[in-house]
Design an enzyme around this catalytic site. Structure first.
Site, PDB file in Angstrom:
ATOM      1  N   TYR A   1       0.960  -1.283  -0.115  1.00  0.00           N
ATOM      2  CA  TYR A   1       0.136  -0.146   0.032  1.00  0.00           C
ATOM      3  C   TYR A   1       0.941   1.228  -0.055  1.00  0.00           C
ATOM      4  O   TYR A   1       0.640   2.112  -0.936  1.00  0.00           O
ATOM      5  CB  TYR A   1      -0.932   0.039   1.135  1.00  0.00           C
ATOM      6  CG  TYR A   1      -1.851   1.075   1.409  1.00  0.00           C
ATOM      7  CD1 TYR A   1      -2.506   1.768   0.270  1.00  0.00           C
ATOM      8  CD2 TYR A   1      -1.617   1.967   2.343  1.00  0.00           C
ATOM      9  CE1 TYR A   1      -3.254   2.963   0.391  1.00  0.00           C
ATOM     10  CE2 TYR A   1      -2.393   3.246   2.693  1.00  0.00           C
ATOM     11  CZ  TYR A   1      -3.241   3.612   1.483  1.00  0.00           C
ATOM     12  OH  TYR A   1      -4.136   4.726   1.402  1.00  0.00           O
TER      13      TYR A   1
ATOM     14  N   TYR B   1      -0.662  12.753   6.994  1.00  0.00           N
ATOM     15  CA  TYR B   1      -0.012  11.603   7.956  1.00  0.00           C
ATOM     16  C   TYR B   1       1.311  11.637   8.237  1.00  0.00           C
ATOM     17  O   TYR B   1       2.049  12.048   7.280  1.00  0.00           O
ATOM     18  CB  TYR B   1      -0.219  10.118   7.289  1.00  0.00           C
ATOM     19  CG  TYR B   1      -1.934   9.734   7.370  1.00  0.00           C
ATOM     20  CD1 TYR B   1      -2.945  10.423   8.276  1.00  0.00           C
ATOM     21  CD2 TYR B   1      -2.130   8.453   6.917  1.00  0.00           C
ATOM     22  CE1 TYR B   1      -4.037   9.887   8.600  1.00  0.00           C
ATOM     23  CE2 TYR B   1      -3.437   7.848   6.955  1.00  0.00           C
ATOM     24  CZ  TYR B   1      -4.286   8.676   7.797  1.00  0.00           C
ATOM     25  OH  TYR B   1      -5.607   8.142   8.017  1.00  0.00           O
TER      26      TYR B   1
ATOM     27  N   ARG C   1     -11.158  13.264   2.623  1.00  0.00           N
ATOM     28  CA  ARG C   1     -11.989  12.500   3.367  1.00  0.00           C
ATOM     29  C   ARG C   1     -13.249  12.308   2.726  1.00  0.00           C
ATOM     30  O   ARG C   1     -13.778  11.014   2.565  1.00  0.00           O
ATOM     31  CB  ARG C   1     -12.103  12.662   4.878  1.00  0.00           C
ATOM     32  CG  ARG C   1     -10.988  12.905   5.689  1.00  0.00           C
ATOM     33  CD  ARG C   1     -10.557  11.416   6.071  1.00  0.00           C
ATOM     34  NE  ARG C   1      -9.412  11.345   6.682  1.00  0.00           N
ATOM     35  CZ  ARG C   1      -8.488  10.354   6.974  1.00  0.00           C
ATOM     36  NH1 ARG C   1      -8.857   9.173   6.329  1.00  0.00           N
ATOM     37  NH2 ARG C   1      -7.548  10.527   7.809  1.00  0.00           N
TER      38      ARG C   1
ATOM     39  N   ARG D   1       1.207   6.723  -6.933  1.00  0.00           N
ATOM     40  CA  ARG D   1       0.154   7.687  -7.115  1.00  0.00           C
ATOM     41  C   ARG D   1       0.678   9.176  -6.616  1.00  0.00           C
ATOM     42  O   ARG D   1       0.473   9.876  -7.554  1.00  0.00           O
ATOM     43  CB  ARG D   1      -0.990   7.451  -6.191  1.00  0.00           C
ATOM     44  CG  ARG D   1      -1.958   8.345  -6.017  1.00  0.00           C
ATOM     45  CD  ARG D   1      -3.349   7.971  -5.314  1.00  0.00           C
ATOM     46  NE  ARG D   1      -3.016   7.457  -3.934  1.00  0.00           N
ATOM     47  CZ  ARG D   1      -3.966   7.119  -2.959  1.00  0.00           C
ATOM     48  NH1 ARG D   1      -5.313   7.142  -3.446  1.00  0.00           N
ATOM     49  NH2 ARG D   1      -3.660   6.994  -1.854  1.00  0.00           N
TER      50      ARG D   1
ATOM     51  N   GLU E   1     -14.043  -1.580   6.528  1.00  0.00           N
ATOM     52  CA  GLU E   1     -13.862   0.087   5.979  1.00  0.00           C
ATOM     53  C   GLU E   1     -15.382   0.287   5.274  1.00  0.00           C
ATOM     54  O   GLU E   1     -16.006  -0.573   4.551  1.00  0.00           O
ATOM     55  CB  GLU E   1     -12.941   0.258   4.981  1.00  0.00           C
ATOM     56  CG  GLU E   1     -12.688   1.267   4.382  1.00  0.00           C
ATOM     57  CD  GLU E   1     -11.606   1.663   3.646  1.00  0.00           C
ATOM     58  OE1 GLU E   1     -10.261   1.376   4.296  1.00  0.00           O
ATOM     59  OE2 GLU E   1     -11.361   1.952   2.700  1.00  0.00           O
TER      60      GLU E   1
END
Length: 329
Positions: free
Chosen positions: A141, A201, A214, A148, A320
Site C-alpha cells: 500500500y 499523515y 475524506r 500515485r 471499512e
C-alpha cells in the site's frame, strides 16, 4: 441489479459500472466496467452490477489502456494493469513493480483528462492484490501511495487540499484496478475534524502520505454529489479498537457522521443524512459480516448497503465503509 444512478432519467445511457462478486461472467458489456472478484456477503445475488447512467448521449474511447465514456462534462474511466506473478524491481528504474504501475496508471489518467478538457478528478476506486504484503522494505500500500503521489506531482496537481475522494482496497488477486469519475468542475474537498487529513499523515505511515480527501462535494449540471472516501476506525491518525469489529464499526460510522456533518456546512441542495446515502462496506473476515451489518443498521436503517469481503490498508483494521449521496443542487 443494484443501480447507483445520480444521473437518472428517461432515455438514460450507461456511463460506466462496477461488477462485484465471485465467478464473474467472462463476457463484458460495451461500457467501461471495473471487475472486482471478491465474495459478496449476506443474502442476495452472487454477482452485483452497479451502474452510473446519464440522460445525455455518450462519447466512448480507449486511451492508453483506459476504457472511458463521457457525457457532457462528466467522464467515467477504468484501467487494469497486470502485475508479474512475483513482485520484483523494475529493471528500468529499480523501483518495485506496484509503485511503477501506480505511477503509470495515474499518469495515463491525467493525460486523458487533460486531453478531454475535464481536468478535475472527483472520485477514484483503487484495488490491488495483497495490499498489506511486503515488497522489499515497504508494504505494498505504501508503494502504491508513492506511485500515485508521484503522478500527481508530475502532472502539476497538488497532493493535498483539493484532491479527490478515494479508497484503496486489497483483493485476493488480480491486477491493479482503478476506476474514476472526473469532470469540468473542481471538487469541494471535505475533511473530518476527528481525523488528521490523510495527506498530512506522519512518516510512520510511509515515505509519501495518501493522496485523497475524506470526502468531496461535486457538481455535475443541476446536481450535488457527495462522495465519502473509504472510512475506518481511525481517530487522529491512529487505528483504534484492535480486534473488536463491533467497536471498529461504530467508530467508522462516527467518522462517517462527522464527515456528513462537515459536508452539510457547505452543501447547496440541503442536508445529507446517513439513511439517504448508498454504502459499500469492505469486511476482512466473512464471519464478521453479521456483527458489522447489525451495527450499521442501527445508524443507517434500510439504506442501500453492499458488503464485500476484502482487505483493508492496515492489518489491524477489520472493516471499512464508503458512501455516496446525490441531490438536486
Amino acid at each position: 441489479m443494484s443501480t447507483v444512478s445520480p444521473f437518472t432519467g428517461e432515455g438514460s445511457h450507461v456511463l460506466g459500472a462496477s461488477l462485484l462478486g465471485r465467478s464473474l461472467p467472462a463476457s463484458r458489456p460495451d461500457w467501461p466496467v471495473q471487475r472486482l472478484e471478491a465474495p459478496l456477503l449476506g443474502a442476495g445475488p452472487g454477482v452485483l452490477h452497479e451502474t452510473w447512467v446519464t440522460d445525455g448521449p455518450t462519447l466512448e474511447g480507449h486511451t492508453e489502456g483506459i476504457h472511458w465514456r463521457r457525457s457532457g462534462d462528466v467522464l467515467f474511466g477504468q484501467i487494469d494493469l497486470a502485475e508479474p506473478l512475483a513482485d520484483s524491481a523494475s529493471p528500468a528504474s529499480a523501483q518495485p513493480v506496484l509503485q511503477v504501475l501506480s505511477e503509470q496508471a495515474y499518469a495515463r489518467l491525467f493525460r486523458l483528462l487533460d486531453a478531454q478538457g475535464l481536468p478535475h478528478l472527483w472520485r477514484v476506486w483503487n484495488y490491488m492484490a495483497d495490499i498489506t504484503g511486503q515488497s522489499g522494505e515497504l508494504e505494498r500500500y505504501r508503494l502504491f501511495n508513492l506511485g500515485r503521489g508521484s503522478a500527481f506531482v508530475q502532472s502539476a496537481r497538488g497532493v493535498e487540499g483539493q484532491v479527490p475522494a478515494a479508497c484503496a482496497i486489497g483483493l485476493a488477486g488480480g491486477p491493479l484496478s482503478i476506476a474514476f469519475l472526473a469532470g469540468a468542475t473542481p471538487v469541494l474537498p471535505v475533511e473530518n475534524p476527528r481525523q488528521v487529513s490523510a495527506y498530512h499523515y506522519p512518516a510512520d505511515y510511509g515515505p509519501r502520505s495518501p493522496t485523497f480527501s475524506r470526502a468531496a462535494l461535486v457538481y455535475p449540471p443541476g446536481q450535488e454529489l457527495l462522495f465519502i472516501s473509504g472510512t475506518a476506525s481511525i481517530v487522529g491518525h491512529r487505528s483504534v479498537h484492535p480486534g473488536d469489529v463491533r467497536a471498529q464499526s461504530q467508530e467508522a460510522m462516527d467518522n462517517i457522521a462527522a464527515v456528513v456533518a462537515e459536508a452539510n456546512r457547505h452543501a447547496r441542495g440541503g442536508a445529507f443524512t446517513l439513511p439517504a446515502l448508498n454504502y459499500r462496506v469492505y469486511i476482512r473476515h466473512a464471519a464478521d459480516h453479521a456483527a458489522v451489518q447489525a451495527v450499521l443498521a442501527q445508524r443507517i436503517g434500510a439504506a442501500p448497503l453492499v458488503c464485500l469481503q476484502a482487505d483493508i490498508c492496515r492489518q489491524e483494521l477489520l472493516m471499512e465503509v464508503e458512501a455516496m449521496g446525490a441531490q438536486a443542487a
